[in-house]
Design a protein around this motif. Structure first.
Motif, PDB file in Angstrom:
ATOM      1  N   THR A 126       0.834  -1.206   0.000  1.00 46.88           N
ATOM      2  CA  THR A 126       0.000   0.000   0.000  1.00 46.88           C
ATOM      3  C   THR A 126       0.863   1.247   0.000  1.00 46.88           C
ATOM      4  O   THR A 126       0.578   2.225  -0.708  1.00 46.88           O
ATOM      5  CB  THR A 126      -0.939  -0.006   1.217  1.00 46.88           C
ATOM      6  OG1 THR A 126      -1.711  -1.207   1.217  1.00 46.88           O
ATOM      7  CG2 THR A 126      -1.864   1.191   1.195  1.00 46.88           C
ATOM      8  N   ASN A 129       2.043   1.924  -3.352  1.00 47.99           N
ATOM      9  CA  ASN A 129       1.012   2.571  -4.170  1.00 47.99           C
ATOM     10  C   ASN A 129       0.967   4.069  -3.891  1.00 47.99           C
ATOM     11  O   ASN A 129       0.760   4.874  -4.810  1.00 47.99           O
ATOM     12  CB  ASN A 129      -0.353   1.941  -3.895  1.00 47.99           C
ATOM     13  CG  ASN A 129      -0.469   0.532  -4.460  1.00 47.99           C
ATOM     14  OD1 ASN A 129       0.236   0.174  -5.390  1.00 47.99           O
ATOM     15  ND2 ASN A 129      -1.361  -0.261  -3.890  1.00 47.99           N
ATOM     16  N   LYS A 132       3.811   5.636  -5.819  1.00 47.09           N
ATOM     17  CA  LYS A 132       3.511   5.752  -7.249  1.00 47.09           C
ATOM     18  C   LYS A 132       2.544   6.899  -7.523  1.00 47.09           C
ATOM     19  O   LYS A 132       2.698   7.636  -8.500  1.00 47.09           O
ATOM     20  CB  LYS A 132       2.912   4.440  -7.747  1.00 47.09           C
ATOM     21  CG  LYS A 132       3.892   3.272  -7.773  1.00 47.09           C
ATOM     22  CD  LYS A 132       3.190   2.005  -8.247  1.00 47.09           C
ATOM     23  CE  LYS A 132       4.130   0.812  -8.255  1.00 47.09           C
ATOM     24  NZ  LYS A 132       3.434  -0.441  -8.673  1.00 47.09           N
TER      25      LYS A 132
END
Length: 254
Positions: A126, A129, A132
């Motif tokens: 997570t 993510n 990103k």
């Protein structure tokens, strides 16, 4: 056969599911489907032979129509049960570190701050993510000297090795290969396996095609031969498929 349940399928795809169920039922009802049967029925619903065989196994084992039509996949949008305070800590530290922060560097800091606050940290996947998303949301160039960006891509090239024993010698060999390959879906009952195992223990691995067929199914040796063919596909029986098969053809039990 029970009526298929289409309730969990997108209504727009129910007609497709019905066509596939009908084709699969036709195929599985054949006592001895040939390679031509497989290709013909697969083509009738727009599938390749390998795709159709996979669907046939799924339908035979589960009888679930929803498994025959898979919806289109889009970007992941799952909401994970992450404490909002942990999200805030992660966003704060990412803002301080900038979009070039690495997972190995930032994740331990987030985990430490969350532990101090007495809350569970986000999973590292997570956090990755979050990194990103932070990088995608900024147009700022990466800090540091000029560098060369190297792109990498992975792709699969379909390759099949043809082994020496797979090369078709003549018409008998080809016909035997097609016959045995079609028996991968044969129904092998527990009593068949008990007779098969007991015969191998009592008499050893060497026997003949006809003898083993009569042992497996004394009332119907033809069915026993079909089960031998299925066991050959499962590599429980070894038999030379090049010559014309007769009741005297030798085989080996594994």
């Amino acid at each position: 056969m029970n009526t298929p349940d289409f309730s969990g399928i997108d209504p727009l795809r129910v007609p497709e599911a019905r066509r596939r169920v009908a084709a699969l039922n036709e195929y599985l009802s054949l006592p001895n489907p040939s390679s031509n049967d497989t290709l013909r029925i697969a083509a009738s619903i727009g599938l390749s032979r390998s795709q159709f065989c996979r669907l046939a196994r799924v339908w035979r084992d589960h009888q679930d129509a929803s498994l025959l039509v898979v919806g289109k996949r889009g970007p992941a949008n799952r909401k994970y049960n992450v404490d909002q305070r942990a999200v805030s800590i992660a966003q704060e530290l990412l803002a301080e570190a900038g979009p070039t922060a690495s997972l190995a560097l930032i994740a331990p800091q987030i985990e430490k701050r969350c532990a101090e606050a007495g809350i569970s940290p986000p999973a590292r996947s997570t956090i990755n993510n979050y990194i990103k998303a932070a990088r995608a949301g900024t147009a700022a160039p990466a800090a540091g000297p000029p560098r060369i960006v190297v792109g990498r891509m992975w792709f699969h090239i379909p390759i099949r090795l043809v082994m020496a024993h797979e090369i078709v010698a003549d018409r008998f060999h080809r016909d035997n290969l097609e016959l045995f390959a079609a028996r991968r879906f044969v129904n092998i009952r527990p009593e068949h396996m008990r007779r098969f195992e007991a015969f191998g223990i009592q008499n050893g691995p060497s026997t003949t095609y006809g003898e083993l067929a009569r042992v497996i199914d004394p009332q119907c040796p033809t069915r026993g031969a079909a089960i031998i063919q299925g066991l050959t596909v499962l590599r429980r029986v070894e038999i030379d498929l090049r010559p014309l098969l007769t009741n005297r053809t030798p085989l080996c039990i594994h």
